[in-house]
Design a protein around this motif. Structure first.
Motif, mmCIF file in Angstrom:
data_model
loop_
_atom_site.group_PDB
_atom_site.id
_atom_site.type_symbol
_atom_site.label_atom_id
_atom_site.label_comp_id
_atom_site.label_asym_id
_atom_site.label_seq_id
_atom_site.Cartn_x
_atom_site.Cartn_y
_atom_site.Cartn_z
ATOM 1 N N TYR A 92 0.859 -1.198 0.000
ATOM 2 C CA TYR A 92 0.000 0.000 0.000
ATOM 3 C C TYR A 92 0.885 1.235 0.000
ATOM 4 O O TYR A 92 1.800 1.369 0.823
ATOM 5 C CB TYR A 92 -0.894 -0.007 1.246
ATOM 6 C CG TYR A 92 -1.700 1.250 1.438
ATOM 7 C CD1 TYR A 92 -2.962 1.396 0.857
ATOM 8 C CD2 TYR A 92 -1.203 2.310 2.209
ATOM 9 C CE1 TYR A 92 -3.704 2.564 1.040
ATOM 10 C CE2 TYR A 92 -1.941 3.468 2.389
ATOM 11 C CZ TYR A 92 -3.182 3.592 1.804
ATOM 12 O OH TYR A 92 -3.908 4.739 1.975
ATOM 13 N N LEU A 93 0.599 2.157 -0.926
ATOM 14 C CA LEU A 93 1.376 3.383 -1.027
ATOM 15 C C LEU A 93 0.435 4.564 -1.263
ATOM 16 O O LEU A 93 -0.347 4.567 -2.219
ATOM 17 C CB LEU A 93 2.381 3.280 -2.177
ATOM 18 C CG LEU A 93 3.209 4.532 -2.504
ATOM 19 C CD1 LEU A 93 4.063 4.952 -1.300
ATOM 20 C CD2 LEU A 93 4.090 4.293 -3.725
ATOM 21 N N ASN A 94 0.509 5.550 -0.380
ATOM 22 C CA ASN A 94 -0.329 6.746 -0.509
ATOM 23 C C ASN A 94 0.552 7.944 -0.851
ATOM 24 O O ASN A 94 1.339 8.411 -0.023
ATOM 25 C CB ASN A 94 -1.093 7.003 0.790
ATOM 26 C CG ASN A 94 -2.143 8.089 0.637
ATOM 27 O OD1 ASN A 94 -2.156 8.824 -0.342
ATOM 28 N ND2 ASN A 94 -3.028 8.197 1.619
ATOM 29 N N LEU A 95 0.390 8.448 -2.079
ATOM 30 C CA LEU A 95 1.131 9.621 -2.544
ATOM 31 C C LEU A 95 0.184 10.781 -2.850
ATOM 32 O O LEU A 95 0.559 11.709 -3.579
ATOM 33 C CB LEU A 95 1.943 9.269 -3.802
ATOM 34 C CG LEU A 95 3.154 8.351 -3.590
ATOM 35 C CD1 LEU A 95 3.656 7.825 -4.924
ATOM 36 C CD2 LEU A 95 4.265 9.090 -2.852
ATOM 37 N N SER A 96 -1.015 10.748 -2.317
ATOM 38 C CA SER A 96 -2.002 11.785 -2.621
ATOM 39 C C SER A 96 -1.514 13.145 -2.126
ATOM 40 O O SER A 96 -0.827 13.257 -1.114
ATOM 41 C CB SER A 96 -3.347 11.447 -1.974
ATOM 42 O OG SER A 96 -3.231 11.401 -0.563
ATOM 43 N N GLY A 97 -1.868 14.173 -2.883
ATOM 44 C CA GLY A 97 -1.519 15.528 -2.479
ATOM 45 C C GLY A 97 -0.066 15.890 -2.682
ATOM 46 O O GLY A 97 0.427 16.836 -2.059
ATOM 47 N N LYS A 116 -0.410 -3.458 -4.205
ATOM 48 C CA LYS A 116 -1.809 -3.737 -4.534
ATOM 49 C C LYS A 116 -2.676 -2.475 -4.561
ATOM 50 O O LYS A 116 -3.674 -2.426 -5.278
ATOM 51 C CB LYS A 116 -2.407 -4.723 -3.512
ATOM 52 C CG LYS A 116 -1.712 -6.076 -3.469
ATOM 53 C CD LYS A 116 -1.769 -6.776 -4.817
ATOM 54 C CE LYS A 116 -1.044 -8.118 -4.784
ATOM 55 N NZ LYS A 116 -0.951 -8.710 -6.137
ATOM 56 N N SER A 117 -2.293 -1.479 -3.765
ATOM 57 C CA SER A 117 -3.122 -0.271 -3.671
ATOM 58 C C SER A 117 -2.240 0.974 -3.766
ATOM 59 O O SER A 117 -1.261 1.120 -3.028
ATOM 60 C CB SER A 117 -3.888 -0.267 -2.345
ATOM 61 O OG SER A 117 -4.714 0.881 -2.243
ATOM 62 N N LEU A 118 -2.599 1.874 -4.688
ATOM 63 C CA LEU A 118 -1.864 3.116 -4.894
ATOM 64 C C LEU A 118 -2.841 4.290 -4.854
ATOM 65 O O LEU A 118 -3.910 4.229 -5.468
ATOM 66 C CB LEU A 118 -1.146 3.081 -6.249
ATOM 67 C CG LEU A 118 -0.447 4.369 -6.694
ATOM 68 C CD1 LEU A 118 0.704 4.719 -5.753
ATOM 69 C CD2 LEU A 118 0.053 4.235 -8.134
ATOM 70 N N ASP A 119 -2.477 5.337 -4.139
ATOM 71 C CA ASP A 119 -3.334 6.525 -4.042
ATOM 72 C C ASP A 119 -2.582 7.734 -4.576
ATOM 73 O O ASP A 119 -1.536 8.121 -4.039
ATOM 74 C CB ASP A 119 -3.726 6.758 -2.576
ATOM 75 C CG ASP A 119 -4.934 7.684 -2.445
ATOM 76 O OD1 ASP A 119 -5.142 8.497 -3.365
ATOM 77 O OD2 ASP A 119 -5.655 7.596 -1.439
ATOM 78 N N LEU A 139 0.852 -0.082 -14.323
ATOM 79 C CA LEU A 139 1.142 -0.835 -13.092
ATOM 80 C C LEU A 139 0.157 -1.997 -12.981
ATOM 81 O O LEU A 139 -0.838 -1.925 -12.259
ATOM 82 C CB LEU A 139 1.033 0.083 -11.873
ATOM 83 C CG LEU A 139 1.890 1.362 -11.892
ATOM 84 C CD1 LEU A 139 1.604 2.212 -10.654
ATOM 85 C CD2 LEU A 139 3.376 1.021 -11.966
ATOM 86 N N GLN A 140 0.436 -3.057 -13.699
ATOM 87 C CA GLN A 140 -0.525 -4.158 -13.788
ATOM 88 C C GLN A 140 -0.627 -4.975 -12.500
ATOM 89 O O GLN A 140 -1.537 -5.790 -12.353
ATOM 90 C CB GLN A 140 -0.156 -5.053 -14.972
ATOM 91 C CG GLN A 140 -0.253 -4.324 -16.301
ATOM 92 C CD GLN A 140 -0.024 -5.238 -17.494
ATOM 93 O OE1 GLN A 140 -0.001 -6.465 -17.365
ATOM 94 N NE2 GLN A 140 0.142 -4.645 -18.661
ATOM 95 N N GLN A 141 0.296 -4.750 -11.581
ATOM 96 C CA GLN A 141 0.243 -5.495 -10.322
ATOM 97 C C GLN A 141 -0.766 -4.912 -9.343
ATOM 98 O O GLN A 141 -1.191 -5.596 -8.404
ATOM 99 C CB GLN A 141 1.632 -5.548 -9.664
ATOM 100 C CG GLN A 141 2.078 -4.268 -8.955
ATOM 101 C CD GLN A 141 2.784 -3.285 -9.892
ATOM 102 O OE1 GLN A 141 2.449 -3.177 -11.054
ATOM 103 N NE2 GLN A 141 3.783 -2.583 -9.342
ATOM 104 N N ILE A 142 -1.177 -3.656 -9.531
ATOM 105 C CA ILE A 142 -2.073 -3.046 -8.544
ATOM 106 C C ILE A 142 -3.535 -3.456 -8.804
ATOM 107 O O ILE A 142 -3.926 -3.717 -9.937
ATOM 108 C CB ILE A 142 -1.954 -1.501 -8.508
ATOM 109 C CG1 ILE A 142 -2.534 -0.875 -9.773
ATOM 110 C CG2 ILE A 142 -0.521 -1.077 -8.270
ATOM 111 C CD1 ILE A 142 -2.641 0.647 -9.695
ATOM 112 N N THR A 143 -4.296 -3.506 -7.719
ATOM 113 C CA THR A 143 -5.729 -3.828 -7.786
ATOM 114 C C THR A 143 -6.572 -2.577 -7.591
ATOM 115 O O THR A 143 -7.628 -2.426 -8.212
ATOM 116 C CB THR A 143 -6.092 -4.863 -6.703
ATOM 117 O OG1 THR A 143 -5.277 -6.020 -6.870
ATOM 118 C CG2 THR A 143 -7.562 -5.267 -6.807
ATOM 119 N N TYR A 144 -6.112 -1.679 -6.725
ATOM 120 C CA TYR A 144 -6.893 -0.484 -6.399
ATOM 121 C C TYR A 144 -6.093 0.792 -6.667
ATOM 122 O O TYR A 144 -4.910 0.894 -6.306
ATOM 123 C CB TYR A 144 -7.322 -0.505 -4.930
ATOM 124 C CG TYR A 144 -8.188 -1.695 -4.590
ATOM 125 C CD1 TYR A 144 -9.542 -1.703 -4.942
ATOM 126 C CD2 TYR A 144 -7.657 -2.807 -3.954
ATOM 127 C CE1 TYR A 144 -10.342 -2.794 -4.648
ATOM 128 C CE2 TYR A 144 -8.457 -3.904 -3.666
ATOM 129 C CZ TYR A 144 -9.796 -3.898 -4.025
ATOM 130 O OH TYR A 144 -10.584 -4.985 -3.747
#
Length: 237
Positions: A92-97, A116-119, A139-144
């Protein structure tokens, strides 16, 4: 508060190798760089550095067990390749903002094979035409992406779901074991009350019979005594 001081505060006298979660939100980084973190935080699984004015990830230490990384509301515009080198197990990686503008910057995340999850919410890149399709293709590995999959299904909060299911199962088990609340207790109370009352009445009856017998016996004894006394007087005469 400076990041170094914040880390010392969050440790609470624990050794860095004992820490699995570390939240450094809203502290102040020096010159936009990470400071105070090092390779001794080898057990770290969750790290949050939201709104700390980061511009670079160059000084991010090797955190091989890190799975969740919060970097929202900073000033990061590139250098994401360091994440795959230092945190290979991120899911999980959150880069929002942040200041991420183009697909070329995000391409560096291809080497995060477990992601799996990128923001990227509120980054300039979200204004690109076919933004979502492009990211999923890149990024074909991510789901969300930004909390939703390709079919716009919202990402589940697995921890909350598990807790709710566990609570429901526990309630069902309790109901099965206990039965309707109070039903058997009331019946038992009624039975006990009835039996106590019956025993009390029997005891009273037995007591009354005994007293009556005693009174009759006393009266007979008195009569005998009177008769004997009369006979003795007659003999005396």
């Amino acid at each position: 508060m400076e990041m170094k001081k914040r880390i010392t505060l969050e440790l609470r006298n624990r050794a860095p190798e004992k820490v699995t979660e570390l939240v450094l939100d809203n502290c102040r980084s020096s010159n936009g760089e990470i400071e105070g973190l090092n390779d001794s935080f080898k057990e770290l699984e969750f790290l949050s550095m939201a709104n700390v004015e980061l511009t670079s990830l160059a000084k991010l230490p090797t955190l091989s067990k890190l799975r969740k990384l919060e970097l929202s509301d900073n000033i990061i515009s590139g250098g994401l390749e360091v994440l795959a080198e230092r945190c290979p197990n991120l899911t999980y990686l959150n880069l929002s903002g942040n200041k991420i503008k183009d697909l070329g910057t995000v391409e560096a995340l291809q080497n995060l094979k477990n992601l799996k999850s990128l923001d990227l919410f509120n980054c300039e890149i979200t204004n690109l035409e076919d933004y979502r399709d492009s990211i999923f293709e890149l990024l074909q590995q991510i789901t969300y992406l930004d909390g939703f999959d390709q079919e716009d299904n919202e990402a589940p909060d697995s921890e909350d779901d598990d807790d709710e299911e566990g609570d429901e199962d526990d309630e069902d088990e309790d109901e099965d074991e206990a039965g309707p609340p109070g039903e058997y207790e009331e019946e038992d109370d009624e039975d006990d009350g009835g039996s106590d009352l019956g025993e009390g009445e029997e005891e009273e009856e037995v007591g009354l019979s005994y007293l009556m017998k005693e009174e009759i016996q006393d009266e007979d004894d008195d009569d005998d005594y009177v008769e004997e006394g009369g006979d003795e007087e007659e003999e005396g005469k």
